[in-house]
Design an enzyme around this catalytic site. Structure first.
Site, PDB file in Angstrom:
ATOM      1  N   VAL A 108       0.840  -1.197   0.000  1.00  0.00           N
ATOM      2  CA  VAL A 108       0.000   0.000   0.000  1.00  0.00           C
ATOM      3  C   VAL A 108       0.880   1.254   0.000  1.00  0.00           C
ATOM      4  O   VAL A 108       0.567   2.246  -0.660  1.00  0.00           O
ATOM      5  CB  VAL A 108      -0.958   0.012   1.216  1.00  0.00           C
ATOM      6  CG1 VAL A 108      -1.755   1.306   1.278  1.00  0.00           C
ATOM      7  CG2 VAL A 108      -1.901  -1.185   1.161  1.00  0.00           C
ATOM      8  N   CYS A 109       2.004   1.192   0.710  1.00  0.00           N
ATOM      9  CA  CYS A 109       2.868   2.369   0.887  1.00  0.00           C
ATOM     10  C   CYS A 109       3.295   3.037  -0.420  1.00  0.00           C
ATOM     11  O   CYS A 109       3.175   4.258  -0.557  1.00  0.00           O
ATOM     12  CB  CYS A 109       4.083   2.025   1.739  1.00  0.00           C
ATOM     13  SG  CYS A 109       3.648   1.444   3.403  1.00  0.00           S
TER      14      CYS A 109
END
Length: 187
Positions: A46-47
């Site tokens: 997700v980062c």
């Protein structure tokens, strides 16, 4: 205890930006608006989508006088390696702070002690170094940087217009409210 209205605590850290290692401290966050965006770890899932999205909004944020700082508990060396190997992170031009000592993550109360990683936390800081907004989300929930711009503009307006507040869904140029006895019960 809420961090809203508190001054950013002292820290000193190494960071990566535009192919260079730089030193950053809380002093860098004074004199201008800042966004500090914590994320769990480099080389994750997700980062990179969040950091790329933040980069997509970076020019707009700069135009409204905001500097962006991303922070994870990885080192500045890991940030460089990620920048050099990821297409999404390779676009990032804002400051990527390393927090391997966990000092900054603890200062902002986002450290997940048992994991040694930070929660997804976004902080809007005014030119005096005072935290004006905080958003913390669970690890699996990515943030949308476009929503940050409206919050910053509202925070800037309130900062520059004491005695006025911005209602829900406020947009720049829209009417604000002036809290008073006459307004109670009329909204």
């Amino acid at each position: 205890m809420s961090l809203i209205g508190t001054e950013v605590k002292p820290f000193a850290a190494s960071a990566f930006q535009n192919g260079e290692f730089i030193e950053v401290s809380e002093a860098n966050m004074k004199g201008k608006w800042s966004v500090v965006c914590f994320y769990p770890a480099d080389f994750t899932f997700v980062c990179p989508t969040e950091l790329e999205d933040l980069q997509d909004q970076y020019a707009t944020l700069k135009d409204i006088g905001v500097e962006v700082y991303s922070v994870s508990t990885d080192s500045h060396f890991v940030h460089k390696a990620w920048h050099d190997s990821s297409e999404a992170i390779g676009k990032v031009t804002y400051i990527m702070i390393g927090d391997p000592s966990h000092t900054i993550s603890r200062n902002f109360e986002v450290l997940i002690e048992e994991d040694g990683m930070a929660d997804r936390g976004t902080f809007i800081i005014d030119p005096n170094g005072v935290i004006q907004a905080v958003e913390i989300t669970a690890g699996g929930i990515g943030r949308d940087a476009s929503t940050l711009i409206s919050k910053i503009k509202a925070a800037q307006y309130v900062h520059n217009h004491p005695g006025e507040v911005c209602p829900a869904k406020w947009k720049e140029g829209a009417e604000t409210l002036k809290p008073s006895l006459d307004l109670v019960g009329k909204i």
